[in-house]
Design an enzyme around this catalytic site. Structure first.
Site, PDB file in Angstrom:
ATOM      1  N   GLY A  48       0.812  -1.199   0.000  1.00  0.00           N
ATOM      2  CA  GLY A  48       0.000   0.000   0.000  1.00  0.00           C
ATOM      3  C   GLY A  48       0.853   1.260   0.000  1.00  0.00           C
ATOM      4  O   GLY A  48       1.937   1.297  -0.601  1.00  0.00           O
ATOM      5  N   SER A  49       0.371   2.263   0.699  1.00  0.00           N
ATOM      6  CA  SER A  49       1.010   3.580   0.634  1.00  0.00           C
ATOM      7  C   SER A  49       2.431   3.580   1.162  1.00  0.00           C
ATOM      8  O   SER A  49       3.210   4.482   0.842  1.00  0.00           O
ATOM      9  CB  SER A  49       0.181   4.587   1.429  1.00  0.00           C
ATOM     10  OG  SER A  49      -1.139   4.586   0.935  1.00  0.00           O
ATOM     11  N   ALA A  50       2.788   2.589   2.001  1.00  0.00           N
ATOM     12  CA  ALA A  50       4.156   2.541   2.517  1.00  0.00           C
ATOM     13  C   ALA A  50       5.143   2.419   1.364  1.00  0.00           C
ATOM     14  O   ALA A  50       6.298   2.847   1.459  1.00  0.00           O
ATOM     15  CB  ALA A  50       4.317   1.378   3.481  1.00  0.00           C
ATOM     16  N   PHE A  51       4.653   1.878   0.227  1.00  0.00           N
ATOM     17  CA  PHE A  51       5.526   1.694  -0.926  1.00  0.00           C
ATOM     18  C   PHE A  51       5.863   3.014  -1.610  1.00  0.00           C
ATOM     19  O   PHE A  51       6.779   3.101  -2.424  1.00  0.00           O
ATOM     20  CB  PHE A  51       4.830   0.736  -1.914  1.00  0.00           C
ATOM     21  CG  PHE A  51       5.691   0.320  -3.069  1.00  0.00           C
ATOM     22  CD1 PHE A  51       6.691  -0.637  -2.897  1.00  0.00           C
ATOM     23  CD2 PHE A  51       5.541   0.901  -4.323  1.00  0.00           C
ATOM     24  CE1 PHE A  51       7.492  -1.005  -3.960  1.00  0.00           C
ATOM     25  CE2 PHE A  51       6.339   0.531  -5.387  1.00  0.00           C
ATOM     26  CZ  PHE A  51       7.326  -0.430  -5.202  1.00  0.00           C
ATOM     27  N   LYS A  52       5.087   4.058  -1.285  1.00  0.00           N
ATOM     28  CA  LYS A  52       5.288   5.355  -1.966  1.00  0.00           C
ATOM     29  C   LYS A  52       6.701   5.896  -1.743  1.00  0.00           C
ATOM     30  O   LYS A  52       7.203   6.689  -2.547  1.00  0.00           O
ATOM     31  CB  LYS A  52       4.240   6.367  -1.488  1.00  0.00           C
ATOM     32  CG  LYS A  52       2.857   6.045  -2.040  1.00  0.00           C
ATOM     33  CD  LYS A  52       1.764   6.865  -1.386  1.00  0.00           C
ATOM     34  CE  LYS A  52       0.392   6.454  -1.923  1.00  0.00           C
ATOM     35  NZ  LYS A  52      -0.695   7.009  -1.083  1.00  0.00           N
TER      36      LYS A  52
END
Lengths: 470, 487
Positions: free
Chosen positions: B215-219
């Site tokens: 999810g957003s942690a991958f950003k």
């Protein structure tokens, strides 16, 4: 010690009695056994077993009594026979004691010691009471009748582990077939000694094979068929093989006819094929032999033979040391039929070779007595008895090591089994008797009337064997 | 007759020779094959004949051995079994070994050649030395902080020392007591069946063997790619991004959960977690540069071992632009282990250099002498140093002013990133809550810890808040424990 008697015989006729050698070897045999016993305790509990002295004293006492009997009644006996028997019996007790540690609820060493004592008692009785082995010749037909009865009786008792070879009365059980071995050897020796000329020189000649007449051959084939028939009924292929091999060897030694060997091997091959193909118990043994690991591949775990091979392999060259192997994984019959696997694992190829050589020496001394004797019965008897040991060792050792199909049989002296140990002590007693006869000085001795001219066919050999190595 | 007796004797000699040759065959020539037969129990019996070496955390062994007096004498015991199960694995007489018990089995069981008194000694004699000990890099306090933080909820924590790659904590929850599997018999097989049947899969090592959509942690990874590739020159400059964003080549629109994402700068997009900005940046960076960037952080590596195998974290190598857009925000086929996401945080904290993660510090023999020491080496260069510095600033902003305020620690520089990963058919499953972060004591020249937390059954709404709400407090507790350690 050897010159304790003061008879004034001409020196050139005197053979040393060698009783001192026997005594020293006996001390060695007892010490080796005691050392083995202590080694098991040290390996397992870091302590010498508390009853090691008792064990040593017991074995020593048995050896001493046997030695005294020989010294008094068979002073010229071969000095190697008794020490080898004591050593093998002592090692057997050590191995059984060692396996007892793995099976706390099934203790066999004490029972085996009692049987060994009984065996030594029989040994002493035979050495003391049987002054001349030729007496046995008179009882040939009684012997064979008794042998047949002994082999027949277990048919009426329930099968144990697939073989009907046991008589069980109360808690007491024995295998009468074991004793029958000796009786058959006596009968074969007596019969062949009396009829060997007829067997050797009469009859038709087909191609290069001399076939005997039915008149002489009849009784012996009948006996053989009967004994083999009984054994097939009892499903004890090992003993059957033993009797057959014994029969062929004695017949060959008596007549020198290679035709007998050919006929014997043919009969054996045919018999083995038929029994191996159609008798389920034997058939499975043959299958096991052809592929010992089939049961592993089939997901049923290792067979006994596979476990036995694992044990031998684990021993390698020097062995794991007494008490440190895992031959108990073999499970059932680890102390009896498979006792050699424990020896192989814990003493290694080195120890196993030593044991084989002990047996070989025992057999060789029997053969040697046979060569030295002059009466055909004595010759055939000692060859027969020695061959029993040789065949038995080969059949069971070859069986547990995957050389030939496995057949239940006791390793002489080593294996757990009362009838077997008693029988083997009697065999050794008879060998002691014939060897004493062979080595004793008999100046101007007249041979028994049964001697036939054929004995003289090879006189240099006789002289050589009587003179050499003494 | 004498000639025949001699021939019969020769026959007996033949039998003897046959026996001896056969004995040599079995005991020498075929012995190795027979010894190695899997049905031969001797190897197993010998293996359990001596106490197994221990796995050590800090100064304390977390394992033990007890003598049962059975044929397989020694059984494994575990102190704090469930706490360290994701580190130790189990050593079972029935089911074999896993994780460290498996990877270091030769040391623990005493067959490793490094334990032998002389080189090649063990190979020659096939002998067994007393079992050696395996000293792990795990810190007891950090491990416990993660385990207690999850408090039995499904999830995982992985914590690293960014400067060395030493793994400080590997937590998987719910856990199990490996001691239940140590022996043999029905109690063990029953326990095995029960553990395998359990819906919560307690034997699954979620920290290294389970992958989740990040999810957003991958950003953070996408931001690094954008900066390294020069797509974004200044993180504070506005990007030309509509909200919602129509995925290229489709009519599907990608909405933002956060407000103020239209034309938001990269820094702002990280702070409030804008899907649109990051998805568009991923497409602009392009598949090739994205693959280079994710590879630098350790994605798509099948062979990472710590020394146990770590599951492959995936970023697809062949995608259309709309798939790439979704992948860039940690959706589509993008998956990562918690350890992988801790590595992302660690690489950023360590100025772009990713150290090789490892769980074993050193191996000692039975007497405590060190026979092998794990060196610390560079695993990958994740980003340029400058890019890493910019990312650090953005991650600090997340904790100070953004979605990750729950992770803030007084007087400590903490950078983080929340994530909420939707999954299941039509995203109907409960979202996974992520938090990745690192912490650095201002007095220290180097970061103390990087951590990744995932909570599977986060009971919150679908907003990024769930990552900050459920996972960030656990990360904070873990970081605090690690900071205490480094002080």
């Amino acid at each position: 010690m050897t010159a304790s008697t003061a008879d004034a015989r001409p020196p050139e006729l005197r053979l040393p009695k060698r009783r001192g050698v026997e005594l020293s070897l006996l001390i060695g045999a007892v010490l080796i056994s005691v050392y083995g016993y202590a080694a098991v305790g040290l390996a397992r509990n870091n302590a010498v077993p508390p009853d090691v002295a008792g064990y040593g004293a017991g074995l020593g006492l048995l050896a001493l009594l046997a030695h005294l009997a020989v010294r008094l009644r068979a002073p010229y006996a071969d000095p190697l026979l008794l020490p080898i028997a004591v050593l093998l019996n002592g090692l057997g007790l050590v191995l059984i004691y060692r396996l007892d540690l793995e099976t706390p609820r099934d203790q066999a060493a004490t029972t085996q010691l009692v049987w060994s004592t009984l065996g030594v008692a029989f040994f002493i009785a035979v050495v003391v009471l049987l002054r001349d082995h030729r007496v046995l010749q008179r009882y040939a037909y009684l012997a064979v009748a008794t042998a047949l009865v002994l082999m027949t009786v277990p048919i009426f008792f329930p099968a144990v582990n697939g073989a009907k070879i046991w008589i069980r009365v109360g808690g007491f059980s024995f295998q009468p077939g074991e004793f029958a071995k000796i009786l058959l050897a006596v009968f074969f020796a007596a019969y062949l000694a009396a009829n060997r000329n007829a067997l050797a020189y009469t009859g038709r000649r087909i191609w290069r094979l001399q076939l005997p007449t039915g008149r002489v051959l009849g009784p012996i084939v009948a006996i053989w068929l009967l004994s083999v028939g009984v054994l097939v009924l009892e499903r004890d292929l090992g003993t059957s093989l033993l009797f057959f091999g014994l029969f062929v060897i004695m017949l060959y030694v008596a007549t020198g006819r290679t035709g007998w060997i050919a006929v014997g091997l043919l009969l054996a091959a045919a018999g083995a094929f038929v029994v191996g193909s159609f008798e389920p118990h034997v058939h499975s043994r043959v299958q096991d032999w052809l592929d010992p690991f089939a049961s592993i591949d089939a997901g049923r775990g290792p067979s006994q033979l596979a476990q036995s091979l694992f044990a031998f392999a684990a021993g390698g060259m020097l062995g794991t040391g007494l008490g440190l192997g895992h031959s108990i994984l073999i499970g059932f019959a680890a102390k009896s039929d498979f006792i050699l696997a424990t020896a192989g694992e814990e003493l290694g190829l080195t120890g196993l070779t030593a044991i084989f050589l002990l047996y070989a020496l025992l057999v060789a001394r029997g053969y040697r007595a046979g060569l030295a004797l002059r009466d055909p019965f004595g010759r055939l008897l000692s060859i027969g008895l020695a061959s029993i040991l040789a065949l038995q060792v080969f059949v069971i050792a070859g069986g547990v090591m995957g050389l030939i199909p496995l057949t239940g049989m006791a390793m002489p002296f080593l294996a757990q089994g009362g009838s077997s140990v008693v029988t083997n002590w009697i065999i050794v007693a008879l060998l002691i008797r014939v060897s004493a006869e062979a080595r004793a000085p008999h100046p101007g001795r007249t041979e028994a009337g049964a001697i036939a001219p054929i004995v003289e066919e090879d006189p240099p050999d006789v002289g050589h064997h009587q003179g050499a190595g003494r | 007759m004498i000639r025949y007796i001699r021939r019969a004797a020769a026959f007996c000699l033949l039998l003897l020779v046959a026996l001896l040759v056969n004995a040599a065959r079995v005991q020498l020539f075929e012995a190795d094959a027979l010894d190695d037969n899997p049905a031969n129990r001797r190897t197993t019996i010998e293996r359990y004949d001596q106490p197994r070496g221990d796995i050590v955390v800090g100064d304390e062994p977390v394992t033990g051995s007890k003598d049962t007096g059975e044929q397989l004498a020694h059984e494994r015991t575990y102190r704090h079994g469930p706490l360290y199960a994701p580190v130790t694995g189990y050593a079972s007489q029935t089911y074999g070994t896993t994780l460290l018990e498996n990877a270091e089995d030769d040391v623990l069981s005493g067959t490793a050649s490094v334990l032998a008194p002389l080189p090649l000694w063990g190979d020659l004699t096939r002998s067994r030395q007393p079992g050696g000990d395996v000293v792990t890099t795990v810190d007891a306090a950090v491990q416990r902080a993660g385990y207690e933080g999850l408090a039995g909820r499904r999830g995982a924590v992985a914590a690293l020392d960014p400067g060395t790659g030493a793994i400080l904590a590997l937590v998987s929850s719910p856990s199990y007591d490996p001691e239940r599997l140590s022996g043999t018999g029905s109690s063990v097989t029953d326990a095995w069946a029960e553990l395998n049947r359990s819906a919560s899969r307690p034997m699954l090592n979620r920290a290294i063997r389970q992958t989740y959509p990040p999810g957003s942690a991958f950003k953070i990874v996408t931001a690094a790619a954008a900066l390294d590739a020069g797509v974004v020159e200044d993180p504070d400059e506005e990007t030309d991004t509509p909200s919602p964003y129509v995925l290229p080549g489709t009519t599907t629109t990608l909405p933002d959960e956060a407000r103020g994402c239209e034309n938001a700068s990269l820094a702002e997009a990280i702070r409030v977690s804008c899907n649109t900005v990051m998805a568009r940046l991923g497409v602009e960076v392009g598949l090739e540069d994205m693959l280079e960037a994710v590879g630098g952080f350790g994605f798509n590596d099948d062979d990472l071992r710590i020394p146990s195998r770590v599951a492959r974290s995936n970023f697809d190598t062949d995608m259309s632009d709309d798939q790439l857009a979704q992948s860039a925000i940690g959706q589509f086929d993008t998956t990562a282990t918690p350890l992988q996401m801790a590595m992302v945080a660690a690489a950023v904290a360590n100025d772009g250099e990713l150290r090789r993660p490892h769980l074993v510090d050193r191996v000692t023999d039975h007497d405590g002498r060190t026979v092998r020491r794990e060196g610390s080496d560079t695993y990958r260069r994740a980003t340029k140093r400058e890019t890493a510095r910019q990312l650090q600033r953005m991650m600090v902003d997340v904790v100070e002013n953004g979605t990750g305020t729950n992770a803030a620690i007084d007087g400590v520089r903490v950078g983080g990133k929340t994530g909420t990963a939707q999954h299941g058919v039509d995203n109907t499953g409960t979202p996974y809550a992520w938090f990745i972060s690192w912490a650095r004591d201002p007095d220290s020249g180097r970061p103390a810890v990087a951590v990744a937390v995932v909570v599977e059954d986060a009971s919150a709404n679908r907003a990024d808040v769930s990552g900050g709400g459920n996972a960030a407090p656990i990360a904070r507790a873990v970081m605090e424990a690690a900071l205490t350690r480094s002080r």
